[in-house]
Design a protein around this motif. Sequence first.
Motif, mmCIF file in Angstrom:
data_model
loop_
_atom_site.group_PDB
_atom_site.id
_atom_site.type_symbol
_atom_site.label_atom_id
_atom_site.label_comp_id
_atom_site.label_asym_id
_atom_site.label_seq_id
_atom_site.Cartn_x
_atom_site.Cartn_y
_atom_site.Cartn_z
ATOM 1 N N HIS A 70 0.822 -1.205 0.000
ATOM 2 C CA HIS A 70 0.000 0.000 0.000
ATOM 3 C C HIS A 70 0.858 1.258 0.000
ATOM 4 O O HIS A 70 0.346 2.354 -0.185
ATOM 5 N N VAL A 71 2.143 1.100 0.217
ATOM 6 C CA VAL A 71 3.031 2.263 0.234
ATOM 7 C C VAL A 71 3.270 2.714 -1.209
ATOM 8 O O VAL A 71 3.650 1.918 -2.057
ATOM 9 N N ARG A 72 3.046 3.980 -1.468
ATOM 10 C CA ARG A 72 3.212 4.495 -2.833
ATOM 11 C C ARG A 72 4.685 4.424 -3.228
ATOM 12 O O ARG A 72 5.559 4.794 -2.458
ATOM 13 N N GLN A 73 4.917 3.964 -4.438
ATOM 14 C CA GLN A 73 6.299 3.823 -4.889
ATOM 15 C C GLN A 73 6.503 4.552 -6.204
ATOM 16 O O GLN A 73 5.574 4.694 -6.991
ATOM 17 N N GLY A 74 7.714 5.021 -6.401
ATOM 18 C CA GLY A 74 7.997 5.770 -7.622
ATOM 19 C C GLY A 74 9.459 5.651 -8.017
ATOM 20 O O GLY A 74 10.186 4.797 -7.521
ATOM 21 N N SER A 75 9.845 6.516 -8.939
ATOM 22 C CA SER A 75 11.228 6.519 -9.427
ATOM 23 C C SER A 75 12.066 7.438 -8.552
ATOM 24 O O SER A 75 11.701 8.588 -8.346
ATOM 25 N N TRP A 76 13.159 6.935 -8.073
ATOM 26 C CA TRP A 76 14.071 7.695 -7.212
ATOM 27 C C TRP A 76 15.427 7.684 -7.899
ATOM 28 O O TRP A 76 15.900 6.614 -8.308
ATOM 29 N N ARG A 77 15.999 8.835 -8.057
ATOM 30 C CA ARG A 77 17.248 9.019 -8.814
ATOM 31 C C ARG A 77 18.079 7.731 -8.949
ATOM 32 O O ARG A 77 18.598 7.230 -7.957
ATOM 33 N N SER A 78 18.162 7.264 -10.153
ATOM 34 C CA SER A 78 18.861 6.047 -10.609
ATOM 35 C C SER A 78 17.980 4.801 -10.518
ATOM 36 O O SER A 78 18.401 3.704 -10.890
ATOM 37 N N VAL A 79 16.743 4.961 -10.017
ATOM 38 C CA VAL A 79 15.704 3.937 -10.057
ATOM 39 C C VAL A 79 16.253 2.593 -9.543
ATOM 40 O O VAL A 79 16.852 2.561 -8.489
ATOM 41 N N GLU A 80 16.061 1.487 -10.262
ATOM 42 C CA GLU A 80 16.448 0.181 -9.715
ATOM 43 C C GLU A 80 17.956 0.024 -9.520
ATOM 44 O O GLU A 80 18.398 -0.819 -8.749
ATOM 45 N N HIS A 81 18.711 0.854 -10.227
ATOM 46 C CA HIS A 81 20.163 0.761 -10.046
ATOM 47 C C HIS A 81 20.562 1.131 -8.623
ATOM 48 O O HIS A 81 21.604 0.718 -8.143
ATOM 49 N N SER A 82 19.732 1.918 -7.955
ATOM 50 C CA SER A 82 20.093 2.326 -6.590
ATOM 51 C C SER A 82 20.083 1.127 -5.658
ATOM 52 O O SER A 82 20.845 1.079 -4.705
ATOM 53 N N GLN A 83 19.215 0.151 -5.918
ATOM 54 C CA GLN A 83 19.212 -1.058 -5.081
ATOM 55 C C GLN A 83 20.185 -2.099 -5.632
ATOM 56 O O GLN A 83 20.973 -2.698 -4.891
ATOM 57 N N GLY A 107 22.759 12.357 -15.110
ATOM 58 C CA GLY A 107 21.995 12.785 -13.937
ATOM 59 C C GLY A 107 21.922 11.713 -12.866
ATOM 60 O O GLY A 107 21.853 12.029 -11.688
ATOM 61 N N GLU A 108 21.925 10.469 -13.277
ATOM 62 C CA GLU A 108 21.734 9.389 -12.327
ATOM 63 C C GLU A 108 22.938 8.475 -12.093
ATOM 64 O O GLU A 108 23.094 7.947 -10.991
ATOM 65 N N PRO A 109 23.779 8.227 -13.106
ATOM 66 C CA PRO A 109 24.793 7.172 -12.956
ATOM 67 C C PRO A 109 25.807 7.374 -11.835
ATOM 68 O O PRO A 109 26.482 6.419 -11.448
ATOM 69 N N GLY A 110 25.918 8.580 -11.286
ATOM 70 C CA GLY A 110 26.838 8.768 -10.159
ATOM 71 C C GLY A 110 26.330 8.147 -8.874
ATOM 72 O O GLY A 110 27.111 7.911 -7.937
ATOM 73 N N VAL A 111 25.019 7.891 -8.806
ATOM 74 C CA VAL A 111 24.402 7.440 -7.556
ATOM 75 C C VAL A 111 24.722 5.986 -7.197
ATOM 76 O O VAL A 111 25.156 5.707 -6.071
ATOM 77 N N PRO A 112 24.500 5.007 -8.110
ATOM 78 C CA PRO A 112 24.518 3.602 -7.669
ATOM 79 C C PRO A 112 25.816 3.079 -7.053
ATOM 80 O O PRO A 112 25.751 2.282 -6.119
ATOM 81 N N PRO A 113 27.008 3.477 -7.548
ATOM 82 C CA PRO A 113 28.198 2.792 -7.013
ATOM 83 C C PRO A 113 28.578 3.197 -5.580
ATOM 84 O O PRO A 113 29.367 2.487 -4.952
ATOM 85 N N ILE A 114 28.064 4.295 -5.062
ATOM 86 C CA ILE A 114 28.643 4.785 -3.803
ATOM 87 C C ILE A 114 28.280 3.895 -2.612
ATOM 88 O O ILE A 114 29.130 3.626 -1.758
ATOM 89 N N ALA A 115 27.033 3.429 -2.536
ATOM 90 C CA ALA A 115 26.662 2.597 -1.376
ATOM 91 C C ALA A 115 27.507 1.329 -1.298
ATOM 92 O O ALA A 115 28.081 1.033 -0.240
ATOM 93 N N PRO A 116 27.644 0.576 -2.405
ATOM 94 C CA PRO A 116 28.500 -0.610 -2.300
ATOM 95 C C PRO A 116 29.967 -0.262 -2.085
ATOM 96 O O PRO A 116 30.677 -0.997 -1.376
ATOM 97 N N ALA A 117 30.446 0.853 -2.664
ATOM 98 C CA ALA A 117 31.851 1.220 -2.444
ATOM 99 C C ALA A 117 32.097 1.455 -0.959
ATOM 100 O O ALA A 117 33.107 1.010 -0.398
ATOM 101 N N VAL A 118 31.142 2.130 -0.306
ATOM 102 C CA VAL A 118 31.287 2.391 1.131
ATOM 103 C C VAL A 118 31.154 1.081 1.915
ATOM 104 O O VAL A 118 31.932 0.803 2.829
#
Lengths: 727, 170
Positions: A521-534, A697-708
């Motif tokens: 029931h939680v509304r979901q949408g696109s968040w910068r880099s979309v599925e790549h962020s997960q 606009g988006e590709p800078g986002v995904p690698p940082i969480a796993p790098a950290v």
Amino acid sequence: MGKWTRRAVITAGSLVGGGLALGVGGIAFAPNRIGILSKGDGKEAAQLTTWLKIAPDNMVTAIVPHCEMGQGVHTALTMMLAEELDADWNLVRMEEAPAEEIYANGYIARAFVPGLSDVPKFTERFVDWGTYRLTRLMDLQVTGGSSSVRGTGFLGMRVAGGAARTMLIEAAAKRWNVPVGECETKLSSVIHPGSSRSATYGELAADAAKLDPPVHPQLKSADKYTIVGKPIPRIDIPSKVDGSAKYGIDVAIPGMLYATVAAAPVFGAQLGSVDATPIANLPGVKKVVKLDNAVAVVADSYWRALKALRTLIPTFTETTQRKENSETLASTIGRALEGDESKKIFSSGDAAATIGGAAKAIEAEYRVPFLAHATMEPMNATARIANDRCEVWTGVQDPLAARKVAADASGLDADQVTLYNQQLGGGFGRRLPGAHDFVDQAVRIAKEMSPAPVKLIWSREEDIQHDYYRPAVIGRYKGAVDSKAAPIVWISKFNGAGGEAAHVPYAIAHQDIRAVKFGSHVRQGSWRSVEHSQHGFFTESFIDELAHAAGKEPYEFRRGLLEHAPRHRAVLEKAAWISGWGAAPAAGRARGIALVESFGSIVAEVAEVEIVDGRIKVHNVWAAVDCGYVVNPDTATAQIEGGIIFGLSAAVFNEITIQDGRVAQSNFNDFPLPKIADAPRIKVEFIQSNAALGGLGEPGVPPIAPAVANAVFALTGKRVRSLPLKV
Amino acid sequence: MELQLLVNGEQRSVEADADTPLLWVLRESLALTGTKFGCGIAACGACTVHINGTAARSCSIPAAAVQGQAITTIEGLAGGAERHAVQQAWIEHQVPQCGYCQSGMIMAAASLLAKNSNPTDQDIDAEITNLCRCGTYERIRRAIHAAALNISRGDVEATRGEESKEARHG
């Protein structure tokens, strides 16, 4: 739908006062060439997109069908047009296209046909990829999917500039009675060196407008560029340092009232009752407006509306979702992952059979939470309904879609609605189509107050609690290495779409990648880099785990699996080189590396971390980027820097949790963002591979969480498998 | 009630409830929309203005409480000069992205430099606690150092302008 036929639809016409207007219609895309195509029935003419005007005073105006939200697209697209036009940059200005069908850019989506390139996620809910539902595409005037430069810019702005230049040369050659081939262009003039004659584009524009536009205008090779590739200062920046830049929230219409709103805290609940008497006599309060799932107060100032709203005690209908919380939702995902229903994303070899006999097998479960966009400008829209017309002032990533929302809410036809799109105080996906609830509310409230204009401003609490959240995902991973310590099996299963984000760039023979459905029931949408962020976090954490299982150094391990992908390998090597990967970091620190391709660009990041007072401190980040070709190096760097900070917020700082069916967080006190003290030093370097343009606009986002996360493992030996990372 | 406010060197009379935050008086009564609403709880700093030359978060200060004090907004920061040194540095370093937080950032940075003409990175970390969702922090840091250098080299017109104006009216 009708059959598409190839026919030029570059169209030119005269401007009032004797200038040239030039537009490019539907764009055909093929891997190695750009063509122009048109629909045989002539409807395409109505889809003409005017991108260029040249006035007699020699000013060139680029018309950009994308919103500016800090990504620098107004500047970058104007640069691409000016480059092919050979315009004097000082004589070029930019206008954002109005929200009208002729500026629909849905055709850009067609450029991203599955199999040819990556599909921009923002189109998914509009596009039936099997049949190309064109009518829906033509409702789009979207800015998202890191697509503006590689779509509109590459396929449209350059073509418009090049076509106009060809026509201006032809006009000059006719006027001077010389061969076209003897004429040159430079700084908004056509020159005939043989006779030392020259004429400005403004002087030639009226004649050029009478000529037929070229079908395939000649475009420059990159070595001839004088504007593109240079760090041109952004045209929107001066107004952003003196307070004069106007955002949606700054709109002022004479006679305007102010509204603020409280929607049902539990998604899906409806407004029950609300007793308006406590605020009936408050000064300046005009009306309590009941919406289906929300209550709004209209007053003569925002503060009065807010105070009155906070006095009300509305009731909302009971729903079963009130029993949901983050744990119950995770259990539901867990059951889905254990079920038999799943969709194959990719498979190769025989993963299930191979893992049993492998020398060493590991498995891991990763989790990421819901996330809010938290744009700095809270959601807002101003609307006026009067004289059978509806006007809306707001900042959205798709003004055409928002106009449709306004039409539906007002009960008027779309052509009775005018939407004035404003600069966005942040987008990141929150202002994409499908998430224009604030526009719907503003129009419904304005309808109650007609003919007075009403500015609806959400409180930050409303913004955090009624977002369209980055989906929470659980991913389960299994992998194995053979007796030579080479990875041979990769098995993953997760909730959500996954799509190409779940693909693995590394050479692993036996793969089985599957997605399961999970609705909530939680509304979901696109968040910068979309599925790549997960999936960036999942994939790059698990490949690191496999490296350690194999007893290999994580960078060398990755590098050895990229023989088949030289661009990926070059990016990885560059990140290692600029970060000094081989040399030991300062005492108490460690580094982690990650590599993610998204939106057509390949990015590797190295993070250097320390644990300070029990918290993760990221000191340095080095990023290597291959986006094909860099249009504006300074803006490109800024996008990667910003993407890293945005990704860091998810990696270390915040999460949205659900309690009693509603969002538990409400403002920046409990949904904290990184501050300057938390910001690492960032170094970005680009590789000019001249491959197809990728997004930025988006590709800078995904690698940082796993790098950290990988750095935290290197430092502490502890593998943290859920975000935000905690030690 | 009627409030007497000294904003950007001008006496302004506005009608507002006594508890109305300064932010909303600036934005809605005085049309000074460069000062932004971000959170309403003094957590993000988008609403930062100067009160007697010091950065303050206008969303959480009743306008009635600052009557007679010198209020400077982003619109008045340059004090008659074309740009304040911080604004100039912000352009040179191409700091803003969406720009929404930047009025507040610039006001916070100008306040810091007025107190500390040569701040270290640690000083900046401690004093600049505004939020930027676009992640422009790296450039903010660089621009503050650049502005400090420009001011020390003698490019002080803008800051002087602001101070003198406040002194004149305050």
